[in-house]
Design a protein around this motif. Structure first.
Motif, short mmCIF file in Angstrom:
data_model
loop_
_atom_site.label_atom_id
_atom_site.label_comp_id
_atom_site.label_asym_id
_atom_site.label_seq_id
_atom_site.Cartn_x
_atom_site.Cartn_y
_atom_site.Cartn_z
N THR A 58 0.85 -1.12 -0.08
CA THR A 58 -0.15 -0.06 0.21
C THR A 58 0.75 1.30 0.04
N THR A 59 0.41 2.33 -0.28
CA THR A 59 0.85 3.60 -0.35
C THR A 59 -0.18 4.58 0.26
N VAL A 60 0.51 5.67 0.73
CA VAL A 60 -0.29 6.65 1.38
C VAL A 60 -0.26 7.92 0.60
N ASP A 61 -1.77 8.49 0.21
CA ASP A 61 -1.81 9.58 -0.71
C ASP A 61 -2.09 10.72 0.44
N LYS A 62 -1.07 11.85 0.15
CA LYS A 62 -1.35 13.08 0.94
C LYS A 62 -2.84 13.79 1.05
N ALA A 63 -2.99 14.43 2.01
CA ALA A 63 -4.16 15.03 2.27
C ALA A 63 -4.40 16.07 1.02
N GLN A 64 -5.78 16.40 0.79
CA GLN A 64 -6.10 17.54 -0.33
C GLN A 64 -7.05 18.41 -0.09
N THR A 65 -6.88 19.70 0.03
CA THR A 65 -7.91 20.66 0.07
C THR A 65 -8.22 21.57 -0.99
N TRP A 66 -9.50 21.80 -1.51
CA TRP A 66 -9.89 22.79 -2.41
C TRP A 66 -10.61 23.95 -1.83
N LEU A 67 -10.51 25.04 -2.08
CA LEU A 67 -11.42 26.33 -1.83
C LEU A 67 -11.93 27.13 -2.95
N ARG A 68 -13.17 27.07 -3.18
CA ARG A 68 -13.86 27.83 -4.49
C ARG A 68 -14.69 28.66 -4.11
N TYR A 91 -18.13 31.25 -5.38
CA TYR A 91 -18.96 31.40 -6.43
C TYR A 91 -19.18 32.80 -6.96
N ASP A 92 -19.01 33.10 -8.16
CA ASP A 92 -19.12 34.45 -8.70
C ASP A 92 -20.38 34.49 -9.37
N PRO A 93 -21.24 35.36 -8.82
CA PRO A 93 -22.60 35.70 -9.30
C PRO A 93 -22.74 36.42 -10.61
N ALA A 94 -21.39 37.00 -11.19
CA ALA A 94 -21.57 37.82 -12.33
C ALA A 94 -21.33 36.57 -13.40
N THR A 95 -20.53 35.77 -13.12
CA THR A 95 -20.33 34.68 -14.29
C THR A 95 -20.98 33.43 -14.03
N ARG A 96 -21.75 33.38 -12.78
CA ARG A 96 -22.74 32.31 -12.33
C ARG A 96 -21.48 30.85 -12.40
N ALA A 97 -20.52 31.10 -12.11
CA ALA A 97 -19.54 29.81 -11.91
C ALA A 97 -18.68 30.18 -10.94
N TRP A 98 -18.17 28.97 -10.63
CA TRP A 98 -17.41 28.61 -9.31
C TRP A 98 -15.81 29.19 -9.63
N LYS A 99 -15.05 29.64 -9.16
CA LYS A 99 -13.80 30.03 -9.07
C LYS A 99 -12.83 29.64 -8.11
N ASP A 100 -11.88 28.96 -8.61
CA ASP A 100 -10.79 28.48 -7.90
C ASP A 100 -10.03 29.67 -6.97
N LEU A 101 -9.76 29.23 -5.72
CA LEU A 101 -9.16 30.40 -4.99
C LEU A 101 -7.77 29.65 -4.29
N SER A 102 -7.83 28.67 -3.80
CA SER A 102 -6.50 27.92 -3.42
C SER A 102 -6.64 26.64 -3.16
N ARG A 103 -5.30 25.92 -3.15
CA ARG A 103 -5.49 24.20 -2.73
C ARG A 103 -4.53 24.25 -1.79
N GLU A 120 -3.02 28.34 3.50
CA GLU A 120 -3.82 29.38 3.14
C GLU A 120 -5.10 29.41 3.35
N ILE A 121 -5.80 28.17 3.17
CA ILE A 121 -7.42 27.74 3.28
C ILE A 121 -7.71 28.15 4.78
N GLY A 122 -7.01 27.41 5.63
CA GLY A 122 -7.15 27.55 7.33
C GLY A 122 -7.39 28.85 7.69
N GLU A 123 -6.04 29.72 7.01
CA GLU A 123 -6.09 31.06 7.58
C GLU A 123 -7.12 31.89 7.07
#
Length: 998
Positions: free
Chosen positions: A111-121, A123-135, A139-142
């Motif tokens: 077996t192998t261990v994959d590292k933890a992953q985090t995404w923060l997106r 929502y932009d009302p102007a474009t009505r789409a999700w925008k990636d902010l950070s991985r 940074e996401i915790g702060e």
């Protein structure tokens, strides 16, 4: 903060993917989260907490960075994931977290261990789409902590209200309440202030003690300098009055030292006067003793002179005879020189005669000279024979040379014949090398014409491959720059629209009473528009515009760069064609190898031609040498016959000339040695006769000179002579006796010396003793005066140093007093702190008072106006006060401890306390609105009436647009609350069932 949606996969007891629509549940304002014990109700709240903070409360986090959060019911290929969609601070965000995952390796076993992953997106009302902010986890915790304004512990206490914890809070003592409130309100900065004040107090106290210790050290040094004239104060470092006591003692010691210095000055003056008087008396005694000793010494010297008078007269007579003998000295020297020369010549004659034959040993000088002349004449007759002997040696050498030439010519003929035998083979091989090199040169010229086009195609192909990668990178850059420009323009337009919506508040900021409005013209402004949270001003809009313009310039620059790279790629493709680079490289390498080999072969053309020319020249030289050797061999036959005839004639002549000697040279050497011996013997015989005659003449002149000087014989004159050393020594003795006699007579004739001799003997010992005593008393007085002066100077220096130290320590003492008072006050140990409350406890008491006031508003309604929570700062026993919590019973009018409440009363009191605490912590966190709350358990302890009142209070929270989720398994709540989220457990894991109000 409002929750919208929660998606859970392989988390906790949930083996498959589950979803929660909080918007649907929150529509009624109050919803129920229920299910059997162990089904996973708390896991739903843990998922919310994990999505926000990356960890869950308490021991459920486990170890291994969250690897224990994975569901045991999940399929091996399914990864654990939690996704939460929420709105906070006006921004709609989506947070996705995947904890570390141990999975099977794609290749091999194990077996192998994959590292933890985090995404923060977002929502932009102007474009009505999700925008990636950070991985980035950090940074996401702060970002989340800053938006919520709460730590994980605060969130779990404020949003996930655990009733059991607040029930324990009601019954806890002041220390336990302080720990909980300290975590919620983060009062570490006040505890740090207490710590800093205590450290500052210790530091200033140490500095004051150090300064007082240095001051006491100066006082001890002053006491050592002053002796018994100073008494030290009996005070320790840091005690009051130490500086004043030291300065006072130092002043007394300085005054005493000055009095002692004055007394020592007077004693020194008296000792100096006594020392001068005894010094004069000692000088007079020494002068009298000197004169008396001088007179006695002169008398003794006169007596010694009288004793040596006979020896002095004998020395005078010896000096007189020596002066007479000096007239005979030249004749003596001449006779000695003649005698020495005669003995030398006689010895030389004897040595020369010893080398002559016996027949000539006694011959005179004339016969010896005649024999020498005859030997020289015979030697002259051998000169022609010596020339013939040298010519014979030359003839022998010449014949040997002819033999060597004959052998050399024979070797030349043989070598030439051997070399010329292989000439045709060598010439054919060299001509073949020349022909091959000429063909290779022609082939290299043909390949050179083909090589340059191949090189250009290969260079173009490599540039084509590189530009292909550059084109893709430039295209990606252009796409990214275009996306950034679009996002920057949308952000600018969004801010511009927000500013237009709030332009009324911006205009109202400049309104003053009496000044007409720029929009309506009114001079009264009863209700001007106010800026709302997140108001956009002109500066923000201009910054967004500048950012958009910068991004647009970067987009244009990226597009220009893409066009340039594409043009270069097209040019390189046209030059290189469609052939692969590897194929072109291989063809160019083969062509280059063939060209290199042809050049290498052609480069030997000149060398081959030169070698052929050298071989032909060498052939000609060897043929010529062979012919010349034959000619020289023929000419040597006649020369050898002539040399043989000349050699025979010379050998006959030499046999007659050398006689019985081995050679003419040996005969000539015999005659030369005989002539030299005879000539030397004749010369030494004549010299001996001449020196004998001169010796006889010198003896006659010496006898005549001695008689005229008054000596009987020349031997008496020679005995009277003195050499230089003896003459100087005798003259020195005579001069010394005369000088001594004159000096003695002069001393005896001095008046002072004669007068001193008539006086009594001088007592020098008594005078020296008196002078030594006076010197000793002077030294003692001078030492005493120097010691008194050093004591006075040292006391002045140390006193000045102590005064400086006191002045320097004065501000530090004041600071220490002030800091110590503040530290004691903050620590609760000061007499001014009547309730003995620490600073942190004081701040927490103020927060607890706010919490109690906020909780009372709800507790009155839950308890039908009976109970009120109040903060108490009374001291408990000998402890400190500040964190007491009491309940006031309106039915009895008495105030009692919250620990006396019943189970149901404790529940709604803790619920009211939790809701109040949520409001206060929210305000403390910067006013972040909490639109979603969860209340965990405790409703089973309420009767129906109280349950209705509690639910009314919770339902009233909707007035503030809040939704409250109740976590409970009480059956009666399922009937009262229609919006429900049920957790159903099974063998394959738990599942969620959602039921809305419809």
């Amino acid at each position: 903060m409002r929750l919208h949606r929660l998606d859970i996969t392989a988390f906790g007891p949930f083996g498959a993917s589950q979803s929660v629509d909080f918007d649907d549940l929150s529509a009624a304002g109050l919803f129920l989260l229920h299910g059997p014990t162990g089904a996973g109700k708390t896991s739903v709240l843990d998922a919310v907490c994990y999505a926000l903070y990356g960890s869950v409360p308490g021991a459920r986090q486990g170890s291994g960075q969250g690897m224990t959060l994975r569901s045991d019911h999940a399929a091996p290929g399914t990864r654990t994931e939690v996704r939460l969609e929420l709105t906070v601070a006006g921004r709609r965000l989506e947070i996705t977290r995947q904890p570390p995952w141990e999975r099977l390796k794609l290749r091999g076993k194990g077996t192998t261990v994959d590292k933890a992953q985090t995404w923060l997106r977002e929502y932009d009302p102007a474009t009505r789409a999700w925008k990636d902010l950070s991985r980035s986890h950090q940074e996401i915790g702060e970002e989340i902590t800053q938006l919520l304004g709460m730590s994980r512990e605060q969130f779990c206490q404020v949003v996930l209200l655990p009733q059991g914890d607040f029930a324990r809070f009601l019954r806890a003592d002041a220390e336990a309440r302080g720990k909980l409130l300290g975590r919620l309100f983060d009062t570490r900065r006040f505890a740090e202030v207490e710590k800093r004040l205590a450290e500052r107090r210790r530091a200033t106290e140490a500095q004051v003690r150090e300064g007082d210790a240095a001051l006491l050290a100066d006082a001890h040094r002053m006491q050592q300098a002053a002796g018994d004239a100073m008494e030290l104060p009996e005070l320790a470092p840091g005690e009051p009055g130490l500086a004043e006591a030291v300065l006072e003692a130092a002043a007394v010691a300085r005054a005493t030292a000055r009095e002692l210095l004055t007394i020592a000055d007077r004693r020194l003056t008296a000792a100096e006067s006594a020392r001068a008087a005894t010094g004069r008396e000692l000088a007079d005694a020494r002068e009298l003793d000197r004169l008396q000793s001088r007179f006695a010494e002169a008398r003794e010297r006169a007596a010694r002179l009288a004793e040596r008078s006979d020896a002095h007269r004998a020395a005078l007579e010896r000096m007189e005879r020596a002066r007479k003998a000096e007239a005979v000295a030249p004749a003596l020297e001449l006779r000695d020189a003649a005698d020495s020369e005669h003995r030398r010549t006689a010895d030389a004659e004897a040595r020369a005669r010893a080398l002559l034959p016996q027949t000539l040993a006694d011959a005179g000088a004339a016969p010896l000279a005649a024999a020498a002349r005859r030997a020289a004449e015979e030697l002259g007759g051998l000169e022609s024979a010596r020339r013939a002997e040298r010519r014979l040696a030359a003839l022998v050498e010449e014949r040997a040379g002819l033999d060597r030439q004959e052998r050399a010519d024979e070797e030349v003929r043989q070598e030439a014949e051997t070399w010329l035998a292989d000439w045709e083979t060598v010439r054919t091989g060299l001509q073949s090398r020349v022909d091959s090199a000429q063909e290779a040169a022609t082939r290299a010229e043909q390949l050179a014409v083909q090589r340059d086009p191949a090189r250009r195609r290969l260079t173009a192909a490599r540039q084509r491959d590189r530009l292909t990668d550059d084109t893709e990178a430039a295209r990606q850059w252009a796409l990214a720059a275009a996306e950034d420009a679009v996002e920057a323009r949308a952000h600018w337009l969004d801010l511009k629209e927000q500013r237009l919506h709030g332009i009324a508040a911006e205009l109202a900021a400049n309104l003053t009473d009496g000044t007409p409005c720029a929009v309506c013209g009114a001079t009264q402004h009863p209700a001007p528009a106010r800026k709302t949270a997140g108001h956009v001003d002109r500066e923000a809009e201009e910054r967004a515009l500048t950012a958009y313009q910068t991004a647009d310039e970067l987009r244009a620059q990226a597009e220009r760069h893409l066009g340039t790279v594409r043009e270069a790629l097209a040019a390189a493709t046209a030059e290189a064609g469609d052939a692969p680079t590897a194929q072109l490289a291989e063809e160019a390498e083969e062509l280059e190898g063939a060209y290199t080999r042809a050049r290498a072969t052609a480069s030997g053309l000149h060398a081959a031609q030169e070698e052929l020319r050298r071989a032909e020249g060498e052939r000609e030289q060897r043929v010529a040498a062979q012919q010349q050797a034959a000619v020289r061999s023929a000419s040597r036959v006649a020369g050898r016959d002539r040399l043989e005839r000349e050699q025979a004639a010379l050998e006959e002549e030499l046999a007659r000339a050398r006689g019985n000697a081995e050679s003419v040279t040996a005969r000539a050497a015999q005659l030369e040695r005989r002539a030299a011996l005879l000539t030397d013997a004749a010369d030494t015989a004549r010299a001996a006769e001449d020196t004998a005659r001169r010796l006889k003449d010198a003896d006659a002149r010496l006898a005549d000179a001695a008689f005229r000087a008054g000596f009987d014989t020349p031997a008496d004159a020679a005995a009277a002579l003195l050499d230089d050393t003896a003459h100087r020594e005798l003259q020195r003795r005579l001069d010394a006796w005369q000088s001594e006699d004159a000096a003695v007579r002069a001393v005896l004739a001095e008046p002072d010396t004669a007068d001193a001799a008539r006086r009594p003997p001088a007592d020098l010992t008594a005078a020296e003793r008196a002078a030594a005593d006076a010197d000793r008393r002077l030294r003692e007085a001078s030492s005493a005066r120097d010691a008194a002066d050093r004591c006075r100077a040292e006391l002045d220096r140390l006193s000045a140093h102590a005064a400086t130290s006191v002045r320097r320590l004065a501000p530090l003492r004041e600071e220490h007093t002030r800091v110590a008072r503040l530290a004691s006050l903050a620590a609760g140990t000061s007499a001014d702190n009547e309730r003995r409350m620490r600073l942190e406890s004081y701040v927490l008491a103020a927060r607890l008072e706010q919490v109690a006031a906020a909780a009372t508003a709800r507790l009155l309604r839950m308890s039908s106006g009976r109970y009120t929570l109040v903060h108490s700062d009374d001291r408990s026993g000998r402890g400190r006060s500040g964190l007491g919590l009491h309940v006031v019973d309106a039915w009895t009018g008495r105030e009692r401890d919250t620990a006396t409440l019943s189970g149901g009363e404790t529940f709604f009191a803790s619920l009211a306390l939790a809701l109040g605490l949520a409001d206060v912590v929210t305000d403390e966190a910067g006013g972040v609105r909490l639109d979603t709350l969860f209340i965990d358990e405790g409703f089973g302890s309420l009767d129906d009436q109280t349950l209705d009142e509690v639910l009314d209070v919770l339902d009233a929270l909707r007035e503030r647009d809040r939704s409250v989720g109740i976590v409970s398994h009480v059956p009666d709540l399922r009937r009262r609350i229609h919006a429900q989220l049920e957790v159903v457990k099974g063998r394959s894991g738990s599942v969620l069932r959602q039921r809305s109000t419809g």
